[in-house]
Design a protein around this motif. Sequence first.
Motif, PDB file in Angstrom:
ATOM      1  N   LEU A   1       0.807  -1.457   0.202  1.00 55.55           N
ATOM      2  CA  LEU A   1       0.013  -0.087   0.260  1.00 55.55           C
ATOM      3  C   LEU A   1       1.260   0.919   0.029  1.00 55.55           C
ATOM      4  CD1 LEU A   1      -3.046   1.230   0.057  1.00 55.55           C
ATOM      5  CD2 LEU A   1      -3.093   1.086   2.591  1.00 55.55           C
ATOM      6  N   LEU A   2       1.068   1.512  -1.352  1.00 54.77           N
ATOM      7  CA  LEU A   2       2.070   2.817  -1.141  1.00 54.77           C
ATOM      8  C   LEU A   2       1.103   3.918  -0.740  1.00 54.77           C
ATOM      9  CD1 LEU A   2       4.820   3.349  -2.581  1.00 54.77           C
ATOM     10  CD2 LEU A   2       3.347   4.134  -4.502  1.00 54.77           C
ATOM     11  N   GLY A   3       0.409   4.231  -0.862  1.00 52.97           N
ATOM     12  CA  GLY A   3      -0.409   5.503  -0.387  1.00 52.97           C
ATOM     13  C   GLY A   3      -1.982   5.697  -0.812  1.00 52.97           C
ATOM     14  N   HIS A   4      -2.280   7.053  -0.240  1.00 55.00           N
ATOM     15  CA  HIS A   4      -3.781   7.178  -1.039  1.00 55.00           C
ATOM     16  C   HIS A   4      -3.768   8.153  -1.846  1.00 55.00           C
ATOM     17  CE1 HIS A   4      -3.853   5.364   2.847  1.00 55.00           C
ATOM     18  NE2 HIS A   4      -5.508   4.331   2.760  1.00 55.00           N
ATOM     19  N   ILE A   5      -5.052   8.230  -2.504  1.00 51.02           N
ATOM     20  CA  ILE A   5      -5.366   9.654  -3.381  1.00 51.02           C
ATOM     21  C   ILE A   5      -6.700   9.765  -2.786  1.00 51.02           C
ATOM     22  CG2 ILE A   5      -6.048   9.929  -5.587  1.00 51.02           C
ATOM     23  CD1 ILE A   5      -3.608   8.188  -6.678  1.00 51.02           C
ATOM     24  N   LYS A   6      -7.099  10.280  -2.535  1.00 49.72           N
ATOM     25  CA  LYS A   6      -8.022  11.036  -1.376  1.00 49.72           C
ATOM     26  C   LYS A   6      -8.060  10.096  -0.393  1.00 49.72           C
ATOM     27  CE  LYS A   6     -12.171  12.243  -3.886  1.00 49.72           C
ATOM     28  NZ  LYS A   6     -13.059  12.941  -4.716  1.00 49.72           N
ATOM     29  N   ASP A   7      -9.228   9.349  -0.355  1.00 52.98           N
ATOM     30  CA  ASP A   7      -9.417   7.931   0.681  1.00 52.98           C
ATOM     31  C   ASP A   7      -9.235   6.742   0.207  1.00 52.98           C
ATOM     32  OD1 ASP A   7      -9.892  10.494   3.141  1.00 52.98           O
ATOM     33  OD2 ASP A   7     -11.877   9.428   2.454  1.00 52.98           O
TER      34      ASP A   7
ATOM     35  N   GLU B   1      -7.644   4.004  -1.537  1.00 52.80           N
ATOM     36  CA  GLU B   1      -6.128   3.156  -1.713  1.00 52.80           C
ATOM     37  C   GLU B   1      -5.157   3.032  -2.871  1.00 52.80           C
ATOM     38  OE1 GLU B   1      -6.761  -0.767   0.389  1.00 52.80           O
ATOM     39  OE2 GLU B   1      -6.612   0.127   2.139  1.00 52.80           O
ATOM     40  N   PHE B   2      -3.617   3.333  -2.473  1.00 50.64           N
ATOM     41  CA  PHE B   2      -3.161   2.851  -3.736  1.00 50.64           C
ATOM     42  C   PHE B   2      -2.537   1.322  -3.614  1.00 50.64           C
ATOM     43  CE2 PHE B   2       0.457   3.240  -7.641  1.00 50.64           C
ATOM     44  CZ  PHE B   2      -0.583   4.117  -8.745  1.00 50.64           C
ATOM     45  N   TRP B   3      -2.104   0.701  -4.339  1.00 54.01           N
ATOM     46  CA  TRP B   3      -1.631  -0.628  -3.871  1.00 54.01           C
ATOM     47  C   TRP B   3      -0.738  -0.617  -5.352  1.00 54.01           C
ATOM     48  CZ3 TRP B   3      -1.850  -3.424   0.220  1.00 54.01           C
ATOM     49  CH2 TRP B   3      -2.465  -3.433   1.300  1.00 54.01           C
ATOM     50  N   ILE B   4       0.703  -1.324  -4.713  1.00 55.73           N
ATOM     51  CA  ILE B   4       1.737  -1.522  -6.303  1.00 55.73           C
ATOM     52  C   ILE B   4       2.245  -3.085  -5.674  1.00 55.73           C
ATOM     53  CG2 ILE B   4       3.919  -0.196  -4.625  1.00 55.73           C
ATOM     54  CD1 ILE B   4       4.502   0.216  -7.141  1.00 55.73           C
ATOM     55  N   ASP B   5       2.453  -3.597  -6.832  1.00 53.12           N
ATOM     56  CA  ASP B   5       3.317  -5.340  -7.007  1.00 53.12           C
ATOM     57  C   ASP B   5       4.261  -5.268  -6.376  1.00 53.12           C
ATOM     58  OD1 ASP B   5       3.579  -7.429  -8.828  1.00 53.12           O
ATOM     59  OD2 ASP B   5       4.990  -6.592  -9.007  1.00 53.12           O
ATOM     60  N   ARG B   6       4.244  -6.113  -5.347  1.00 56.88           N
ATOM     61  CA  ARG B   6       5.184  -6.118  -4.003  1.00 56.88           C
ATOM     62  C   ARG B   6       6.771  -6.713  -4.729  1.00 56.88           C
ATOM     63  NH1 ARG B   6       3.071 -12.168  -2.730  1.00 56.88           N
ATOM     64  NH2 ARG B   6       3.452 -13.082  -4.779  1.00 56.88           N
TER      65      ARG B   6
END
Length: 124
Positions: free
Chosen positions: A55-61, A63-68
């Motif tokens: 979970l790299l961070g949030h845009i608004k509320d 979640e922005f996930w990124i492949d491991r």
Amino acid sequence: MISRLDVTDKALEVINTLEAQHGPLMFYQAGGCCEGTQPQCFEKGGFFPRMNDVLLGHIKDFEFWIDRDLFEYWQYSHFTLDVLDGFGPGGFSLETPLGKTFKVHYRLFSTEELADLEPVKRNE
């Protein structure tokens, strides 16, 4: 703490449109294969991150996930989510019917930023 993720105003306009149409959203950026490394936007819960994805961070509320594996390569980089006119590879992402495609711009963190980065959360 230094954020790992930002969003352009143009991308935020598209996200607001998608939120109005679909409700809560989520983002996932894969490490390759079908969609390459294009960030994908889904309805919240429309995609399930794999174990140890980040979970790299949030845009608004949202979640922005990124492949491991992609995170291991880009962990020293800041991500800025942007949007372009046109169709990206595939078309699984919610912005595709709008004739848009999300894109990430990267830049390396400075030494000072690296010392004060927001921690990431891994999917368990």
